[in-house]
Design an enzyme around this catalytic site. Structure first.
Site, PDB file in Angstrom:
ATOM      1  N   LYS A  56     -48.384  52.487   9.511  1.00  0.00           N
ATOM      2  CA  LYS A  56     -48.162  52.538   8.512  1.00  0.00           C
ATOM      3  C   LYS A  56     -47.413  50.761   8.458  1.00  0.00           C
ATOM      4  CE  LYS A  56     -44.879  55.296  12.151  1.00  0.00           C
ATOM      5  NZ  LYS A  56     -44.622  56.704  12.147  1.00  0.00           N
ATOM      6  N   ARG A  93     -36.132  66.251  11.602  1.00  0.00           N
ATOM      7  CA  ARG A  93     -36.130  64.390  11.314  1.00  0.00           C
ATOM      8  C   ARG A  93     -36.476  65.247   9.730  1.00  0.00           C
ATOM      9  NH1 ARG A  93     -39.462  59.877  12.342  1.00  0.00           N
ATOM     10  NH2 ARG A  93     -41.300  60.961  12.491  1.00  0.00           N
ATOM     11  N   HIS A 153     -43.758  66.925  15.258  1.00  0.00           N
ATOM     12  CA  HIS A 153     -43.483  65.706  15.789  1.00  0.00           C
ATOM     13  C   HIS A 153     -43.020  65.840  17.830  1.00  0.00           C
ATOM     14  CE1 HIS A 153     -43.969  60.668  15.432  1.00  0.00           C
ATOM     15  NE2 HIS A 153     -43.096  60.891  16.758  1.00  0.00           N
ATOM     16  N   ARG A 208     -52.385  61.846  17.194  1.00  0.00           N
ATOM     17  CA  ARG A 208     -52.379  61.023  16.227  1.00  0.00           C
ATOM     18  C   ARG A 208     -52.188  59.468  17.631  1.00  0.00           C
ATOM     19  NH1 ARG A 208     -48.943  64.862  14.892  1.00  0.00           N
ATOM     20  NH2 ARG A 208     -46.892  63.753  15.955  1.00  0.00           N
ATOM     21  N   TYR A 224     -26.512  25.065  14.910  1.00  0.00           N
ATOM     22  CA  TYR A 224     -25.564  25.151  13.811  1.00  0.00           C
ATOM     23  C   TYR A 224     -24.254  25.549  14.667  1.00  0.00           C
ATOM     24  CZ  TYR A 224     -28.721  25.274   9.892  1.00  0.00           C
ATOM     25  OH  TYR A 224     -29.414  24.954   8.545  1.00  0.00           O
ATOM     26  N   CYS A 283     -32.718  29.115  13.942  1.00  0.00           N
ATOM     27  CA  CYS A 283     -32.633  28.470  12.701  1.00  0.00           C
ATOM     28  C   CYS A 283     -33.144  29.121  11.619  1.00  0.00           C
ATOM     29  CB  CYS A 283     -32.981  27.107  12.291  1.00  0.00           C
ATOM     30  SG  CYS A 283     -31.783  26.249  13.366  1.00  0.00           S
ATOM     31  N   MET A 284     -33.092  29.636  10.242  1.00  0.00           N
ATOM     32  CA  MET A 284     -34.081  29.978   9.438  1.00  0.00           C
ATOM     33  C   MET A 284     -35.769  30.112   9.468  1.00  0.00           C
ATOM     34  SD  MET A 284     -33.705  30.814   5.766  1.00  0.00           S
ATOM     35  CE  MET A 284     -32.330  31.629   5.762  1.00  0.00           C
ATOM     36  N   ASP A 285     -36.164  28.395  10.046  1.00  0.00           N
ATOM     37  CA  ASP A 285     -37.310  28.198   9.860  1.00  0.00           C
ATOM     38  C   ASP A 285     -37.836  27.846  11.083  1.00  0.00           C
ATOM     39  OD1 ASP A 285     -37.310  28.777   7.287  1.00  0.00           O
ATOM     40  OD2 ASP A 285     -36.245  27.138   6.634  1.00  0.00           O
TER      41      ASP A 285
END
Length: 822
Positions: free
Chosen positions: A491, A588, A617, A674, A716, A764-766
């Site tokens: 998943k 859950r 679970h 599992r 920044y 930063c973002m990138d």
């Protein structure tokens, strides 16, 4: 590739009369894995029974595909294989070893046998690099050094080989005496002794003695005298010796090691004459491995001048291939690091397994310095290509066009003088939905081709080590009883690693079930060719149609969901396989004591639903302080299960254990377990962490380095203040890639040239910035490790106040996934 054995010759090697005699045949291939079948008519299949898979189960299927020779260790239904030659022996693995040992006895050539704890594969590959101009060499593929790997390695021997180099590894008492007569080395090389596999031996001294059994047939043993335990054991054998040492007297003395900018200079003395040679490595392991190689070359009579020429040309050993996403739905199998017949055979076997693409394409360069006449060489290569089911060939180099006259007429083949000529003419539109193996000798720079055909060329990449992943699965398999099934969780894009390639690896290695969170993930797997049963943990009514069309199996966890899915399947006139989730304390999802009777009524009203499994679970299986609660959950589950199975009239599979539960509560394995994040190298219990291997490594590159002075600021908000003259590197990863902003301002450090470099300022973002002032050799283009073996994902999670699950699943889809496999 090998001389053919007649059925009668095989019988002599096997040593028992046939259980059933079929038609006469000729054998050139030994087959242990039914999934790797390439030449049925010339294959001999050994049905080896393991704790979780039994080769006997695949005999009838292989017969249908054309195999006519089988070695078994228990009776099989001969009516299903009426024309086959079948031999029944006590142990198919031992029989395999006998066949290989008899094959070895036909050849009289120098053979180097390598054993020790570490460095075996590197030394073997370096010896090949150093000696292939002088000898036509046969060697172990990759790290084939086990009880079945060694026989397969030695089976490669052919009359035109001039030197053999084989490695052997053992993990328990009595194993080496089985391998020694197979390799039958006349030159023995002992690398070193370490703690690996120490649990299989009562002491280190016993472990050394067991490994030395490889040299029973040796005329000479080469070794380092600096480990007194090794030296004492080897010298007690009374055989001729070639020793080396960095500390004292020896046949070869390594007097000094000088570290250079890009390598090491080793100053040595042999037969009273001083000499030196350089290698392009500085680490201690490489220095030791190089001196081992020097000792072998000197013993074989290679002139010092030639050693000095070749040692600086040693190349890193790439023992794994990469799989990348390619243009136009292609897969790029990048194995452009080395090229010889052994490496090509292994790479083509991997290509042959890529059934999920419409066709298979091979991009192949000249094979350099093979020691064989080109006509003979490319006839062999053509045979390998035919057996691998290649549909299209691109040949690059001056010699490879020779292969054309040995290829089937229907095979599409194109030839180019060099890599530039290929790149100048080929466009992305020329490739579509195909598995493309890029296999070239280093001088051809095929990495340029792999980059051209790759879908993403962003410098930041997540490496997914599929060999490590499968190793981790095997670690947990060792805790399971024979017959216990495994459901692997893929998943959230297999915890960020990319679900399709991971699922393909898990399916090939025969896990029993896959589980995904949502139907879309399961549909992607089906469209990618995955045939395993797939459990959908969160089925939504909007995708019920897709669940049926793609043969997915929903988890039903409430009366309302069971009612809706039952109504949908009735209206569709369809039957379906489902799984019932019970809430035993996690609170859950799941049926509980309040609605179990309603579930039983609904199941009775919907006989078109087959309940494949019932599960729950555990809330805290990793935590000893909650063990009493865990046991309550198991007791509650048992009660719920009995009520359901009695009402159903049959007993579905049961599963309640996750990864931690497998280790801490093995008595509750039931019929299935599992595996989740432990598959990726994370053990929440800490009990088996040392046995697990790192699967995911996130890497970036240094884009630029700036020299800043006190008072300057970085990022920044001027958040990173420079207090002393500094070298600040900008790295090609940011929070949009999966490095959270919270890791900035010194909270976490990345790895550059084996040293930690703290993040300075805000992420930063990138991109982000790191302080490399203390790493003077750091330069633009250097690799930067965000997490992997060091630093670990757990370290990053602790710095962020979270868990490794979140770290893994936060890696952005824009980050290129590169899959590697040994």
């Amino acid at each position: 590739m090998h001389q053919n054995y007649t059925t009668e010759q095989l019988q002599l090697a096997i040593g028992v009369p046939p259980l059933q005699r079929g038609r006469e045949g000729r054998i050139s291939r030994l087959l242990l894995d039914s999934r790797q079948l390439q030449s049925p008519e010339s294959s001999l299949f050994f049905a080896i029974a393991g704790p979780h898979h039994d080769g006997h189960d695949y005999v009838a299927g292989l017969y249908e595909k054309g195999v006519r020779h089988f070695v078994v260790s228990r009776p099989v239904d001969l009516s299903t294989i009426p024309e086959a030659n079948v031999w029944l022996c006590d142990s198919t693995a031992r029989c395999l070893q006998q066949v290989a040992a008899r094959h070895r006895q036909l050849f009289h050539l120098p053979v180097v046998g390598i054993t020790g704890s570490n460095g075996k594969t590197i030394v073997k590959e370096w010896l090949f690099q150093l000696l292939h101009p002088d000898y036509h060499i046969v060697r172990s593929p990759k790290s084939f050094n086990s009880q079945v790997g060694v026989p397969l390695s030695v089976w490669q021997l052919q009359p035109d080989h001039q030197l053999g180099i084989f490695e052997a590894g053992i993990s328990r008492m009595g194993e080496m005496e089985k391998l020694a007569p197979i390799i039958r080395c006349n030159i023995g090389l002992f690398t070193n002794i370490g703690q690996a596999h120490k649990e299989g031996f009562p002491s280190i001294e016993t472990k050394i003695d067991q490994k030395l059994r490889l040299f029973d047939y040796a005329d000479i043993i080469l070794y380092c005298r600096d480990d007194e335990r090794v030296a004492r054991a080897i010298e007690a054998l009374g055989k001729p010796l070639f020793s080396w040492s960095r500390k004292g007297e020896a046949t070869l003395q390594a007097k000094a090691v000088v570290t250079l900018d890009e390598g090491s200079l080793i100053e040595a003395e042999y037969q009273g004459a001083p000499f030196s040679f350089s290698i392009p490595f500085t680490d201690e392991a490489s220095i030791e491995n190089a001196i081992h190689c020097c000792a072998v070359l000197l013993y074989l009579g290679i002139p010092v001048s030639r050693i000095q020429e070749r040692m600086p040309l040693l190349e890193p050993v790439a023992m794994r291939l990469e799989v990348r996403g390619g243009v136009n739905d292609c897969s790029i199998i990048n194995d452009s690091y080395n090229l010889d017949l052994t490496a090509l055979t292994a790479a083509l076997a991997y290509l042959h397994r890529q059934h999920h693409h419409a066709r298979r394409t091979l991009i192949l360069s000249d094979i350099l310095q093979s020691g064989e006449p080109p006509e003979q060489l490319y006839e062999k290569v053509a045979r390998l290509i035919r057996e691998a089911g290649v549909h299209r060939l691109f040949g690059i180099g001056k010699d490879i066009p020779i292969i054309a006259r040995h290829l089937p007429l229907e095979m599409e083949a194109h030839f180019f003088s060099d890599t530039d000529a290929f790149l100048a003419t080929q466009q992305h539109r020329d490739f579509h939905d195909e598995a493309i193996l890029v296999k070239g000798a280093r001088p051809f720079s095929f990495e340029r081709i792999a980059r051209r055909l790759s879908r993403k060329i962003h410098q930041t990449e997540l490496e997914v080590d599929l060999s490590a992943l499968l190793h981790n699965v095997r670690v947990f398999q060792q805790w399971l009883r024979p017959g216990t099934k495994i459901m692997a969780m893929v998943k959230a894009a297999a915890y960020g690693s990319g679900s399709l390639e991971v699922a393909r690896a898990l399916e090939f290695h025969q896990v029993d079930y896959l589980a995904v969170a949502y139907a879309d993930e399961g549909i992607e797997l089906r469209e990618g060719g995955i045939g395993l049963p797939i459990l959908v943990l969160n089925p939504e009514e909007a995708v019920f149609d897709g669940i049926l069309r793609y043969r997915l199996e929903p988890e039903l966890y409430s009366p309302a969901l069971l009612r809706r899915f039952g109504r949908f399947t009735r209206n569709a006139g369809a039957s379906a396989t489902v799984h019932l989730k019970l809430d035993t304390g996690m609170h859950r999802l799941g049926f509980d004591a309040d609605n179990l009777d309603e579930a039983i009524t609904l199941l009775d009203e919907n006989p078109q639903l087959e309940v494949r499994s019932i599960f729950s679970h555990l809330a805290a299986s990793e935590a000893p302080q909650h063990d009493s609660f865990t046991l309550e959950q198991v007791t509650r589950f048992d009660g719920f299960y009995e009520r359901l199975s009695e009402a159903l009239g049959y007993r579905p599979l049961r599963h309640i254990l996750n990864s931690s539960g497998i280790i801490r509560f093995p008595q509750y394995q039931m019929e299935m377990v599992r595996l989740g994040i432990s598959t990726y190298g994370i053990d929440a219990t800490g009990l088996v962490q040392a046995q697990l291997r790192t699967v995911l490594t996130l890497r970036a590159r240094i884009s630029q380095i700036k020299h800043l002075m006190p008072g300057d600021t970085v990022s920044y908000g001027r958040s990173g203040l420079i207090r002393h003259p500094s070298r600040i590197a900008t790295v090609s990863i940011g929070y949009a890639d999966g490095l959270p902003r919270a890791a900035g301002n010194g909270r976490f450090s990345l790895l550059v040239r084996a040293q930690r470099a703290p993040i300075i300022g805000n992420v930063c973002m990138d991109m982000c910035m790191i302080d490399v002032t203390h790493i003077p050799k750091a330069m633009e283009g250097d690799e930067v490790v965000v997490f992997g073996q060091e630093p670990t994902a757990e370290e990053l999670a602790r710095a962020l106040g979270t868990i490794p699950y979140e770290v893994f699943t936060s890696v952005s889809p824009r980050v290129r996934r590169v899959y590697v496999q040994e």
